[in-house]
Write an enzyme that holds these catalytic residues in place. Structure first.
Site, PDB file in Angstrom:
ATOM      1  N   HIS A 125       0.862  -1.183   0.000  1.00 23.58           N
ATOM      2  CA  HIS A 125       0.000   0.000   0.000  1.00 23.58           C
ATOM      3  C   HIS A 125       0.902   1.237   0.000  1.00 23.58           C
ATOM      4  CE1 HIS A 125      -2.885   2.900   1.777  1.00 23.58           C
ATOM      5  NE2 HIS A 125      -3.844   2.058   1.427  1.00 23.58           N
ATOM      6  N   ASP A 202       2.947  -4.618   8.012  1.00 24.74           N
ATOM      7  CA  ASP A 202       1.751  -3.807   7.838  1.00 24.74           C
ATOM      8  C   ASP A 202       0.556  -4.757   7.943  1.00 24.74           C
ATOM      9  OD1 ASP A 202      -0.447  -2.459   6.939  1.00 24.74           O
ATOM     10  OD2 ASP A 202       0.397  -1.916   4.995  1.00 24.74           O
ATOM     11  N   LYS A 228     -10.674  -0.926  10.027  1.00 24.60           N
ATOM     12  CA  LYS A 228     -10.818  -2.144   9.211  1.00 24.60           C
ATOM     13  C   LYS A 228     -11.141  -3.355  10.086  1.00 24.60           C
ATOM     14  CE  LYS A 228      -7.478  -0.341   5.924  1.00 24.60           C
ATOM     15  NZ  LYS A 228      -8.164   0.092   4.710  1.00 24.60           N
ATOM     16  N   CYS A 366      -4.772   2.441  -3.756  1.00 25.36           N
ATOM     17  CA  CYS A 366      -3.544   2.938  -3.094  1.00 25.36           C
ATOM     18  C   CYS A 366      -2.377   1.980  -3.298  1.00 25.36           C
ATOM     19  CB  CYS A 366      -3.767   3.202  -1.612  1.00 25.36           C
ATOM     20  SG  CYS A 366      -4.960   4.493  -1.300  1.00 25.36           S
TER      21      CYS A 366
END
Ligand code: PLP
Length: 408
Positions: A125, A202, A228, A366
């Site tokens: 990302h 991540d 999320k 993204c």
């Protein structure tokens, strides 16, 4: 489905009860962008403002004490959810993006030298690319990229080939948001440690769709976003090993992060507050704690089995559609169905699907380098959460048939 009562779960999400357009019940397939919130989270946030509305850590009055207890209780829940050893290792941030920027600015600024390398992967990302580019420009370090295959995998061979004694930090996704690829993070971390590099994961998508145990992984840093994980936006987490966090300088100055302030200089508060300057996102952190508490009430194995069954079903149904190509065919995948439709722009498909009540995401997600890899400017992406059903995927397929007939 495998001991998991999806209808009972759906009933706890008020947003699912609405029509997207008159006569078109909402089919929400955009949870990789943000997940809907269960009533337990909405109620927790409301109750902060309704009853416990105070700043934290600062006052002796009862509201502040209640707000502080709930805020710090949320930190404890995050610690347990990640399998961290100590609450001091859990830093609240605005999200995964801010957590990565914190590590890049603080750890990177203090540790990177000209000639050092930061190894990332092609499927990251933007939030796990640009902060490293910024700190590389500042320190003279170099960003090195491990490529993906046309299936969307990062092979251990490709990753390991780019590791060397110059590699000071590796940063990679647990799960790709645009391809769904699940990376072999435990092995990647081990390989990084073998050359003496620090590893950041991540976990923005990973923490939602896998069991995470940061100690078993031996991750040095693990980051994620609350929104999320069925929690509020505006809150995220940086997990960091205590020794690393202790050695890192603060990255923002202000209230709460200090021990003593004089005009001659200041000293810093203990962990984790050293990295939490200013009034934190109190209600949001408490909402995140409520989201985790709510998830802990479910059978996580059954949730993951449900999601795997949905992904397999969706893959099969979409693969059968003429002119549709799935983008991202990793052997280990989670919750993402990205695709291209021959001769049809993803945005046009998304717009027609929306008219049918089906919410998907279109664009580069993204991850422009991933789009570059596949030679496209964007894809259409349906992404799954625990509240989705096979009926949702059937609605997607019906919608796609409409898209196809619209374009003749
Ligand atoms: N990393 C991944 C894999 C993501 O999917 C996202 C969000 O889509 C992020 C990082 C950034 O998260 P946020 O915008 O919540 O900081």
């Amino acid at each position: 489905m495998s001991g998991f009562d999806v209808e009972a779960v759906r009933a706890q999400f008020p947003a699912l009860a609405q029509e997207a357009h008159p006569g078109k019940p909402l089919v929400y397939l955009d949870s990789a962008a943000t997940a809907l919130k269960p009533r337990a989270v909405i109620d927790a946030v409301t109750s902060v403002y309704a009853q416990d509305c105070a700043n934290v850590h600062r006052a002796v009055h009862v509201l502040s004490q209640r707000a502080t207890a709930r805020f710090e209780g949320a930190r404890d829940r995050v610690m347990r959810w990640l399998g961290a050893a100590e609450r001091e290792e859990i830093v609240f941030t605005r999200g995964a993006t801010e957590a990565i920027n914190l590590v890049a600015a603080s750890w990177g600024g203090a540790n990177l030298q000209p000639g050092d390398e930061i190894l990332i992967t092609e499927l990251e990302h933007h939030s796990n690319i640009v902060p490293w580019q910024l700190v590389a420009a500042r320190t003279g370090a170099k960003v090195v990229v491990a490529p993906i295959t046309d299936e969307g995998e990062v092979t251990l061979e490709a990753f390991t080939a780019r590791l060397s004694e110059r590699t000071k930090l590796v940063a990679f996704a647990h799960v790709s948001n645009s391809l769904g690829t699940v990376l072999p993070v435990a092995t990647m971390i081990r390989r990084a440690h073998e050359v003496g590099a620090v590893a950041l994961v991540d976990g923005a998508q990973g923490v939602v769709h896998a069991r995470v145990d940061v100690r078993a992984l031996d991750a040095d840093f693990y980051v994620f976003s609350g929104h999320k994980l069925y929690g509020p936006s505006g809150i995220g987490v940086l997990y960091g090993k205590r020794a690393l966090l202790e050695a890192m300088p603060p990255w923002q100055g202000g209230g709460d992060m200090i021990d003593r302030v004089t005009f001659e200089g200041s000293t810093w508060n203990d962990l984790p507050y050293k990295f939490e300057a200013g009034t934190p996102a109190i209600a949001q952190a408490i909402g995140l704690g409520a989201a985790i508490e709510w998830l802990e009430g479910l059978d996580l194995d059954a949730v993951l089995a449900h999601e795997a069954e949905l992904l397999a079903y969706g893959t099969e149904r979409l693969s059968a559609l003429p002119g549709l190509t799935l983008v991202g065919r990793a052997r280990k995948k989670s919750s993402v169905l990205a695709f291209l439709l021959e001769g049809i722009h993803p945005t046009d498909a998304g717009t027609i699907l929306d008219a049918e009540g089906v919410a998907i995401r279109t664009g580069h997600h993204c991850t422009q380098p991933v789009m570059d890899h596949f030679g496209v400017t964007g894809t259409a992406r349906a992404s799954l959460a625990l509240y989705n059903t096979k009926a949702d995927l059937d609605a997607l397929v019906r919608g796609l048939e409409k898209v196809r007939s619209f374009f003749g």
